[in-house]
Design a protein around this motif. Structure first.
Motif, PDB file in Angstrom:
ATOM      1  N   LYS A  43       0.926  -1.249   0.013  1.00  0.00           N
ATOM      2  CA  LYS A  43      -0.066  -0.184   0.012  1.00  0.00           C
ATOM      3  C   LYS A  43       0.722   1.307   0.085  1.00  0.00           C
ATOM      4  CE  LYS A  43      -4.097  -1.931   2.222  1.00  0.00           C
ATOM      5  NZ  LYS A  43      -4.820  -1.806   3.460  1.00  0.00           N
ATOM      6  N   GLU A  44       0.278   2.437  -0.325  1.00  0.00           N
ATOM      7  CA  GLU A  44       0.970   3.565  -0.414  1.00  0.00           C
ATOM      8  C   GLU A  44       0.981   4.274   1.152  1.00  0.00           C
ATOM      9  OE1 GLU A  44      -0.405   5.333  -4.753  1.00  0.00           O
ATOM     10  OE2 GLU A  44      -0.950   6.332  -2.691  1.00  0.00           O
ATOM     11  N   ARG A  45       1.923   5.088   1.448  1.00  0.00           N
ATOM     12  CA  ARG A  45       2.222   5.574   2.548  1.00  0.00           C
ATOM     13  C   ARG A  45       1.085   6.381   2.868  1.00  0.00           C
ATOM     14  NH1 ARG A  45       7.131   7.177   1.773  1.00  0.00           N
ATOM     15  NH2 ARG A  45       8.104   5.675   2.817  1.00  0.00           N
ATOM     16  N   GLU A  46       0.883   6.523   4.167  1.00  0.00           N
ATOM     17  CA  GLU A  46      -0.480   7.309   4.447  1.00  0.00           C
ATOM     18  C   GLU A  46      -0.263   8.178   5.708  1.00  0.00           C
ATOM     19  OE1 GLU A  46      -4.015   5.334   5.637  1.00  0.00           O
ATOM     20  OE2 GLU A  46      -2.890   3.655   6.700  1.00  0.00           O
ATOM     21  N   PHE A  47      -0.739   9.194   5.883  1.00  0.00           N
ATOM     22  CA  PHE A  47      -0.625  10.179   7.014  1.00  0.00           C
ATOM     23  C   PHE A  47      -1.363   9.496   8.364  1.00  0.00           C
ATOM     24  CE2 PHE A  47      -0.627  13.965   9.290  1.00  0.00           C
ATOM     25  CZ  PHE A  47      -1.771  14.199   9.946  1.00  0.00           C
ATOM     26  N   VAL A  48      -0.908   9.712   9.296  1.00  0.00           N
ATOM     27  CA  VAL A  48      -1.426   9.271  10.723  1.00  0.00           C
ATOM     28  C   VAL A  48      -1.664  10.424  11.442  1.00  0.00           C
ATOM     29  CG1 VAL A  48      -0.984   7.954  12.856  1.00  0.00           C
ATOM     30  CG2 VAL A  48      -0.095   6.874  10.638  1.00  0.00           C
ATOM     31  N   ALA A  49      -0.730  11.135  11.966  1.00  0.00           N
ATOM     32  CA  ALA A  49      -1.044  12.282  12.773  1.00  0.00           C
ATOM     33  C   ALA A  49       0.182  13.373  12.604  1.00  0.00           C
ATOM     34  CB  ALA A  49      -1.377  11.747  14.063  1.00  0.00           C
ATOM     35  N   ALA A  50      -0.264  14.644  12.901  1.00  0.00           N
ATOM     36  CA  ALA A  50       0.757  15.459  13.227  1.00  0.00           C
ATOM     37  C   ALA A  50       0.475  16.843  14.107  1.00  0.00           C
ATOM     38  CB  ALA A  50       0.987  16.038  11.572  1.00  0.00           C
ATOM     39  N   MET A  51       1.692  17.085  14.448  1.00  0.00           N
ATOM     40  CA  MET A  51       1.310  18.519  15.540  1.00  0.00           C
ATOM     41  C   MET A  51       2.400  19.471  15.434  1.00  0.00           C
ATOM     42  SD  MET A  51       2.607  16.950  19.077  1.00  0.00           S
ATOM     43  CE  MET A  51       1.800  18.044  19.964  1.00  0.00           C
ATOM     44  N   MET A  52       2.121  20.674  15.661  1.00  0.00           N
ATOM     45  CA  MET A  52       2.879  21.732  15.662  1.00  0.00           C
ATOM     46  C   MET A  52       3.788  21.825  16.998  1.00  0.00           C
ATOM     47  SD  MET A  52       2.507  23.837  13.027  1.00  0.00           S
ATOM     48  CE  MET A  52       2.981  25.230  13.343  1.00  0.00           C
ATOM     49  N   TRP A  53       4.417  22.696  17.484  1.00  0.00           N
ATOM     50  CA  TRP A  53       5.257  22.578  18.565  1.00  0.00           C
ATOM     51  C   TRP A  53       4.498  22.443  19.860  1.00  0.00           C
ATOM     52  CZ3 TRP A  53       5.215  26.015  22.709  1.00  0.00           C
ATOM     53  CH2 TRP A  53       4.277  27.233  22.467  1.00  0.00           C
ATOM     54  N   SER A  54       3.205  22.861  19.947  1.00  0.00           N
ATOM     55  CA  SER A  54       2.561  22.546  21.053  1.00  0.00           C
ATOM     56  C   SER A  54       1.373  21.805  20.517  1.00  0.00           C
ATOM     57  CB  SER A  54       2.065  23.797  21.659  1.00  0.00           C
ATOM     58  OG  SER A  54       0.911  24.385  20.793  1.00  0.00           O
ATOM     59  N   SER A  55       0.427  21.383  21.751  1.00  0.00           N
ATOM     60  CA  SER A  55      -0.801  20.523  21.356  1.00  0.00           C
ATOM     61  C   SER A  55      -1.885  21.441  20.920  1.00  0.00           C
ATOM     62  CB  SER A  55      -1.089  20.011  22.732  1.00  0.00           C
ATOM     63  OG  SER A  55      -1.567  20.913  23.796  1.00  0.00           O
ATOM     64  N   ALA A  56      -1.657  22.999  20.685  1.00  0.00           N
ATOM     65  CA  ALA A  56      -2.493  23.415  20.190  1.00  0.00           C
ATOM     66  C   ALA A  56      -3.028  23.099  18.747  1.00  0.00           C
ATOM     67  CB  ALA A  56      -2.267  25.170  20.339  1.00  0.00           C
ATOM     68  N   SER A  57      -2.314  22.368  18.077  1.00  0.00           N
ATOM     69  CA  SER A  57      -2.568  22.481  16.399  1.00  0.00           C
ATOM     70  C   SER A  57      -1.977  20.730  16.419  1.00  0.00           C
ATOM     71  CB  SER A  57      -1.884  23.081  15.833  1.00  0.00           C
ATOM     72  OG  SER A  57      -2.123  22.744  14.246  1.00  0.00           O
ATOM     73  N   ILE A  58      -3.040  20.035  16.321  1.00  0.00           N
ATOM     74  CA  ILE A  58      -3.104  18.481  16.018  1.00  0.00           C
ATOM     75  C   ILE A  58      -3.884  18.161  14.973  1.00  0.00           C
ATOM     76  CG2 ILE A  58      -3.249  16.191  17.222  1.00  0.00           C
ATOM     77  CD1 ILE A  58      -2.176  17.552  19.763  1.00  0.00           C
ATOM     78  N   ASN A  59      -3.468  17.237  14.169  1.00  0.00           N
ATOM     79  CA  ASN A  59      -4.370  16.690  13.196  1.00  0.00           C
ATOM     80  C   ASN A  59      -4.137  15.083  13.121  1.00  0.00           C
ATOM     81  OD1 ASN A  59      -5.768  19.143  11.622  1.00  0.00           O
ATOM     82  ND2 ASN A  59      -3.524  19.666  11.608  1.00  0.00           N
ATOM     83  N   TYR A  60      -5.010  14.402  12.914  1.00  0.00           N
ATOM     84  CA  TYR A  60      -5.402  13.184  12.747  1.00  0.00           C
ATOM     85  C   TYR A  60      -5.963  12.608  11.287  1.00  0.00           C
ATOM     86  CZ  TYR A  60      -4.276  12.931  17.813  1.00  0.00           C
ATOM     87  OH  TYR A  60      -3.691  12.974  18.959  1.00  0.00           O
ATOM     88  N   ALA A  61      -5.243  11.391  11.012  1.00  0.00           N
ATOM     89  CA  ALA A  61      -6.240  10.774   9.858  1.00  0.00           C
ATOM     90  C   ALA A  61      -7.578  10.231  10.672  1.00  0.00           C
ATOM     91  CB  ALA A  61      -5.653   9.605   9.286  1.00  0.00           C
ATOM     92  N   ASP A  62      -8.747  10.364   9.761  1.00  0.00           N
ATOM     93  CA  ASP A  62      -9.872  10.084  10.319  1.00  0.00           C
ATOM     94  C   ASP A  62     -10.177   8.606  11.008  1.00  0.00           C
ATOM     95  OD1 ASP A  62     -12.049  11.953   7.779  1.00  0.00           O
ATOM     96  OD2 ASP A  62     -10.949  12.469   9.802  1.00  0.00           O
ATOM     97  N   SER A  63      -9.361   7.740  10.510  1.00  0.00           N
ATOM     98  CA  SER A  63      -9.499   6.413  10.684  1.00  0.00           C
ATOM     99  C   SER A  63      -8.749   6.105  12.226  1.00  0.00           C
ATOM    100  CB  SER A  63      -9.037   5.387   9.720  1.00  0.00           C
ATOM    101  OG  SER A  63      -7.465   5.760   9.258  1.00  0.00           O
ATOM    102  N   MET A  64      -7.712   7.107  12.347  1.00  0.00           N
ATOM    103  CA  MET A  64      -6.990   6.987  13.772  1.00  0.00           C
ATOM    104  C   MET A  64      -7.585   7.717  14.827  1.00  0.00           C
ATOM    105  SD  MET A  64      -5.209   6.546  10.877  1.00  0.00           S
ATOM    106  CE  MET A  64      -4.052   5.785  10.179  1.00  0.00           C
ATOM    107  N   LYS A  65      -8.580   8.727  14.685  1.00  0.00           N
ATOM    108  CA  LYS A  65      -9.241   9.531  15.744  1.00  0.00           C
ATOM    109  C   LYS A  65      -9.748   8.438  16.699  1.00  0.00           C
ATOM    110  CE  LYS A  65     -10.123  13.618  12.981  1.00  0.00           C
ATOM    111  NZ  LYS A  65     -11.200  14.697  12.683  1.00  0.00           N
ATOM    112  N   GLY A  66      -9.388   8.764  17.898  1.00  0.00           N
ATOM    113  CA  GLY A  66      -9.848   8.150  19.126  1.00  0.00           C
ATOM    114  C   GLY A  66      -9.170   6.870  19.434  1.00  0.00           C
ATOM    115  N   ARG A  67      -8.431   6.601  18.556  1.00  0.00           N
ATOM    116  CA  ARG A  67      -7.530   5.223  19.186  1.00  0.00           C
ATOM    117  C   ARG A  67      -5.771   5.721  19.069  1.00  0.00           C
ATOM    118  NH1 ARG A  67      -6.822   1.100  15.838  1.00  0.00           N
ATOM    119  NH2 ARG A  67      -6.721   2.246  13.948  1.00  0.00           N
ATOM    120  N   PHE A  68      -5.321   6.767  18.243  1.00  0.00           N
ATOM    121  CA  PHE A  68      -4.193   7.114  18.189  1.00  0.00           C
ATOM    122  C   PHE A  68      -3.944   8.494  18.950  1.00  0.00           C
ATOM    123  CE2 PHE A  68      -2.567   4.563  14.542  1.00  0.00           C
ATOM    124  CZ  PHE A  68      -3.105   3.304  15.077  1.00  0.00           C
TER     125      PHE A  68
END
Length: 123
Positions: A43-68
């Motif tokens: 499979k192709e590489r996929e995004f999981v999660a990312a964050m800026m220097w603080s927890s103020a900006s965090i993003n998750y792939a939809d399929s990982m939200k709530g578990r990761f």
């Protein structure tokens, strides 16, 4: 020379947890957004999660939200990925990456990348 070294991967049963770590060296860690990506066999590489220097900006792939959960300790130059309720489809090589000027969901946007750590989830 900038290095990102992932650790914490391994074999776990479905429903279990793992905590991945990625330690960075030779960069001003707090200035970088940090991301986690994964690539499963065939499979192709996929995004999981990312964050800026603080927890103020965090993003998750939809399929990982709530578990990761992504987090970081700037004092230790380390970013973490806590993975709970793991499923066999989470089996992949997990990579961390660093990007100046903000996080994105795209692997090619990151200037520095680790070599990955294998996560295998058995059913």
């Amino acid at each position: 020379q900038v290095q990102l070294v992932e650790s914490g991967g391994g074999l776990v049963q479905a429903g279990g947890s793992l905590r991945l770590s990625c330690e960075a060296s030779e960069l001003t860690f707090s200035a970088y957004a940090m991301g986690w990506f994964r690539q499963a066999p065939g499979k192709e590489r996929e995004f999981v999660a990312a964050m800026m220097w603080s927890s103020a900006s965090i993003n998750y792939a939809d399929s990982m939200k709530g578990r990761f959960t992504i987090s970081r300790d700037n004092a230790k130059n380390t970013v973490y990925l806590q993975m709970n309720n793991l499923k066999p489809e989470d089996t992949a090589i997990y990579y961390c990456a660093a990007r100046l000027y903000g996080s994105t969901r795209f692997w090619d946007d990151y200037q520095y990348r680790g070599l990955g750590t294998q996560v295998t989830v058995s059913s």
